[in-house]
Write an enzyme that holds these catalytic residues in place. Structure first.
Site, PDB file in Angstrom:
ATOM      1  CB  SER A  53     -11.304 -15.420  61.388  1.00 15.79           C
ATOM      2  OG  SER A  53     -11.348 -13.977  60.743  1.00 15.79           O
ATOM      3  NE  ARG A  86     -18.552 -14.264  61.242  1.00 17.74           N
ATOM      4  CZ  ARG A  86     -19.432 -13.150  61.378  1.00 17.74           C
ATOM      5  NH1 ARG A  86     -20.201 -12.713  61.641  1.00 17.74           N
ATOM      6  NH2 ARG A  86     -18.127 -11.604  61.155  1.00 17.74           N
ATOM      7  CD  GLU A 135     -15.463 -16.304  62.915  1.00 18.68           C
ATOM      8  OE1 GLU A 135     -15.718 -16.053  61.938  1.00 18.68           O
ATOM      9  OE2 GLU A 135     -15.566 -15.452  63.559  1.00 18.68           O
TER      10      GLU A 135
END
Length: 301
Positions: A224, A174, A294
């Site tokens: 998320s 990520r 995130e």
């Protein structure tokens, strides 16, 4: 800001809006106003805008489809840049896929499947733009952007337009180098493989069925909220900590998937941040795990 607004309107910069509420630009439906929102329609306009802001010393924030973003209730100072319709395209050249930064990542995966190209099936549930997917090295189902990425054109904060290959992107979980060196993705090229259309469609259908069963897809969320820690899942830890259904104002930890926070009505950014803080501290106390957000939190606090 009035002088800057006038200068942006004088140059070829695209659509310019003052005091634009950003709640209408994020999937969470949360966010205060931008001092100035600029929507360039092509890379020339984008370069002109970034160079002007660099010259004036004005901070800017890149906004894609707002699917992984929490904008503060006070909004964003400076200029928010959102690539416009001129960046919303995709074309196929053999096994190569060329897409503009504003193109839907989900739509790209569907189109690739119809072309008989495999490698983008994982993207069928990632509701962001191509630019955002590259920025975050978006992923799911054991794959991510780095596995199919070939190159991208990027406007750096200096206003320089550069082309970066996979080795230059600094991809990790990520993450890309754009987290440390601000820039705006103009377009990206992905290299896929030949596959069977029916098998690709079957895989994507199975992924979609699973998402519908396990995620609050019809609600206002940002996907998320936390990254999965090594060899574990954030949702499992949050659920085991007994936090499903916890609320702050109109923000709620989803009862369907614990790593989603749902805006059930008129939730504020501070409501979401309260839940995020509680989740992190509770999971840390119970399991000794530091959950890393995130979602990107931006704006004046």
């Amino acid at each position: 800001m009035e002088q800057l607004l006038a200068e942006l309107q004088q140059i070829d910069s695209g659509n310019v809006r003052s005091g634009e509420p950003l709640s209408g630009y994020t999937t969470w439906k949360i966010g205060g106003p931008a001092d100035i929102l600029v929507i360039p329609q092509n890379k020339e306009q984008l370069v002109s805008v970034v160079r002007l802001l660099r010259k004036q010393g004005v901070p800017w924030t890149n906004l894609g489809r707002g699917s992984n973003l929490l904008v503060s209730d006070k909004g964003i100072r400076g200029v928010v840049i959102q690539p416009g319709e001129g960046f919303d395209y995709a074309r196929f050249d053999g096994t190569l896929v060329h897409a503009g930064a504003a193109y839907s990542f989900i739509k790209l995966s569907v189109m690739a499947g119809k072309e008989g190209l495999t490698g983008l099936e994982f993207a069928g549930g990632i509701p962001g733009s191509v630019g955002g997917a590259v920025y975050m090295n978006a992923g799911a189902h054991g794959s991510d952007v780095s596995r199919i990425f070939k190159s991208a054109d990027i406007v750096l904060e200096t206003g320089e337009l550069v082309r970066c290959d996979s080795g230059q992107m600094g991809f990790s979980y990520r993450h890309s180098f754009l987290h440390e060196q601000p820039g705006i993705v103009v377009n990206a090229t992905f290299e896929l493989g030949r596959g069977d259309r029916r098998e690709i469609a079957s895989t994507m259908s199975a992924y979609k069925e699973r998402r519908l069963r396990t995620q609050p897809l019809k609600s206002a969320t940002a996907g998320s909220v936390f990254r999965n820690p090594p060899n574990d899942f954030a949702a499992r830890l949050i659920e085991e900590a007994g936090l499903k259904g916890m609320r702050s104002g109109d923000a709620e930890v989803s009862t369907q998937h614990a790593n989603f926070i749902v805006n059930t009505g008129q939730a504020k950014a501070e409501d979401v941040l309260t839940l995020m803080t509680t989740i992190r501290s509770t999971v840390k106390d119970r399991f000794g795990v530091d959950l890393v957000p995130e979602v990107l939190v931006v704006g004046e606090r």
